[in-house]
Design a protein around this motif. Structure first.
Motif, PDB file in Angstrom:
ATOM      1  N   ASP A  61      19.000  15.852   0.410  1.00 26.36           N
ATOM      2  CA  ASP A  61      19.592  16.088  -0.906  1.00 26.36           C
ATOM      3  C   ASP A  61      21.028  15.576  -0.949  1.00 26.36           C
ATOM      4  N   ALA A  62      21.734  15.645   0.194  1.00 24.90           N
ATOM      5  CA  ALA A  62      23.096  15.121   0.304  1.00 24.90           C
ATOM      6  C   ALA A  62      23.036  13.840   1.122  1.00 24.90           C
ATOM      7  N   ILE A  63      23.326  12.714   0.488  1.00 28.75           N
ATOM      8  CA  ILE A  63      23.181  11.401   1.109  1.00 28.75           C
ATOM      9  C   ILE A  63      24.551  10.758   1.290  1.00 28.75           C
ATOM     10  N   THR A  64      24.815  10.224   2.482  1.00 30.66           N
ATOM     11  CA  THR A  64      25.994   9.386   2.670  1.00 30.66           C
ATOM     12  C   THR A  64      25.561   7.928   2.696  1.00 30.66           C
ATOM     13  N   TYR A  65      26.231   7.114   1.882  1.00 28.29           N
ATOM     14  CA  TYR A  65      25.989   5.678   1.870  1.00 28.29           C
ATOM     15  C   TYR A  65      27.034   4.943   2.696  1.00 28.29           C
ATOM     16  N   ASP A  66      28.048   5.660   3.163  1.00 32.28           N
ATOM     17  CA  ASP A  66      29.147   5.068   3.930  1.00 32.28           C
ATOM     18  C   ASP A  66      29.526   6.044   5.041  1.00 32.28           C
ATOM     19  N   LEU A  67      28.973   5.840   6.232  1.00 34.47           N
ATOM     20  CA  LEU A  67      29.180   6.783   7.332  1.00 34.47           C
ATOM     21  C   LEU A  67      30.619   6.811   7.818  1.00 34.47           C
ATOM     22  N   ALA A  68      31.380   5.770   7.552  1.00 36.23           N
ATOM     23  CA  ALA A  68      32.779   5.751   7.981  1.00 36.23           C
ATOM     24  C   ALA A  68      33.637   6.670   7.124  1.00 36.23           C
ATOM     25  N   ARG A  69      33.300   6.794   5.842  1.00 42.19           N
ATOM     26  CA  ARG A  69      34.138   7.583   4.935  1.00 42.19           C
ATOM     27  C   ARG A  69      33.511   8.917   4.550  1.00 42.19           C
ATOM     28  N   ILE A  70      32.195   9.050   4.696  1.00 46.49           N
ATOM     29  CA  ILE A  70      31.527  10.353   4.599  1.00 46.49           C
ATOM     30  C   ILE A  70      30.622  10.463   5.816  1.00 46.49           C
ATOM     31  N   PRO A  71      31.132  11.022   6.909  1.00 48.33           N
ATOM     32  CA  PRO A  71      30.349  11.077   8.149  1.00 48.33           C
ATOM     33  C   PRO A  71      29.110  11.960   7.999  1.00 48.33           C
ATOM     34  N   ALA A  72      28.056  11.606   8.738  1.00 51.52           N
ATOM     35  CA  ALA A  72      26.881  12.474   8.796  1.00 51.52           C
ATOM     36  C   ALA A  72      27.311  13.833   9.331  1.00 51.52           C
ATOM     37  N   GLY A  73      26.818  14.900   8.709  1.00 49.39           N
ATOM     38  CA  GLY A  73      27.188  16.253   9.086  1.00 49.39           C
ATOM     39  C   GLY A  73      28.320  16.831   8.266  1.00 49.39           C
ATOM     40  N   ALA A  74      29.039  15.989   7.501  1.00 51.57           N
ATOM     41  CA  ALA A  74      30.051  16.526   6.582  1.00 51.57           C
ATOM     42  C   ALA A  74      29.348  17.425   5.571  1.00 51.57           C
TER      43      ALA A  74
END
Length: 243
Positions: A99-112
């Motif tokens: 439900d919460a997707i990051t398209y940019d792991l550098a600026r929204i890290p996985a697990g944030a």
């Protein structure tokens, strides 16, 4: 990671605290932070990451069962005036679409982490946003969008507008402004945490508001680029309009 929801009547003390906060909301304007942020222990994304089971136990939807809405836009949301959703960001190509997707792991890290809360009444709507684990000391643009998140950043559609601009994408400040849209720009602290709130004297159209999108920079306001906030870095599917 897909988030489960608990029905009204099975809400715990954490959700009750959120409901109490929402019910006691004051007169802050759209975008005000800090004092109006969610309380630390009410589905708090500001603390250390909890194990999946513990985190899931704090994710809830709180509603007033049996509350009747009035006819017209916002009726579905008014039947369930309190909504709280929390999740942790995962890549769009995860085995199960999060439900919460990051398209940019550098600026929204996985697990944030991200928490969105909404209070809807016949007189208006309040939306809260809290984040944790993002880049420190950075401003992210954030808005309510019309559709749920998808595998591509554009799948969430345009910004939700109470009075819809006949020309899309909307860059006219008569339509693309924090009174006609829901802007939740958030500036993180040194630990990557932050919060924002937006209040309006209107309610969402049923089925019209499906997600909160985080962007790479603060939202602009001038003619020709009003509402622009750069690339879509992450998206959280939340049924804000109750449809």
């Amino acid at each position: 990671m897909r988030v489960g929801m608990r029905a009204a009547g099975a809400v715990g003390a954490a959700t009750v605290a959120v409901v109490a906060l929402l019910a006691g909301s004051g007169t802050s304007t759209a975008g005000q932070r800090a004092a109006d942020a969610l309380p630390p222990r009410a589905a708090d994304p500001g603390g250390p990451a909890a194990p999946d089971g513990a985190a899931a136990s704090r994710r809830a939807t709180a509603g007033a069962a049996g509350t009747s809405g009035t006819a017209g836009p916002g009726r579905a949301a008014e039947r369930q005036p309190f909504l709280v959703r929390e999740d942790q960001f995962s890549p769009a190509n995860a085995f199960i679409r999060p439900d919460a997707i990051t398209y940019d792991l550098a600026r929204i890290p996985a697990g944030a982490g991200i928490t969105v809360a909404r209070r809807a009444t016949p007189h208006g709507t309040t939306v809260w946003l809290r984040v944790r684990g993002l880049l420190p000391d950075r401003t992210y643009g954030a808005h309510v969008h019309t559709r749920p998140c998808g595998g591509r950043p554009g799948d969430a559609g345009p910004h939700y507008q109470h009075r819809r601009d006949p020309r899309q994408p909307s860059t006219d400040p008569r339509y693309a402004n924090p009174r006609n849209e829901v802007w939740l720009d958030v500036t993180t602290d040194a630990a990557g945490r932050g919060g924002a709130v937006s209040r309006h004297g209107w309610t969402f159209r049923p089925g019209g508001a499906g997600s909160v999108v985080l962007h790479e920079r603060a939202t602009r306001t001038g003619q020709g680029h009003a509402g622009a906030a750069g690339a879509r870095l992450g998206c959280f599917t939340v049924p804000l309009s109750g449809g």
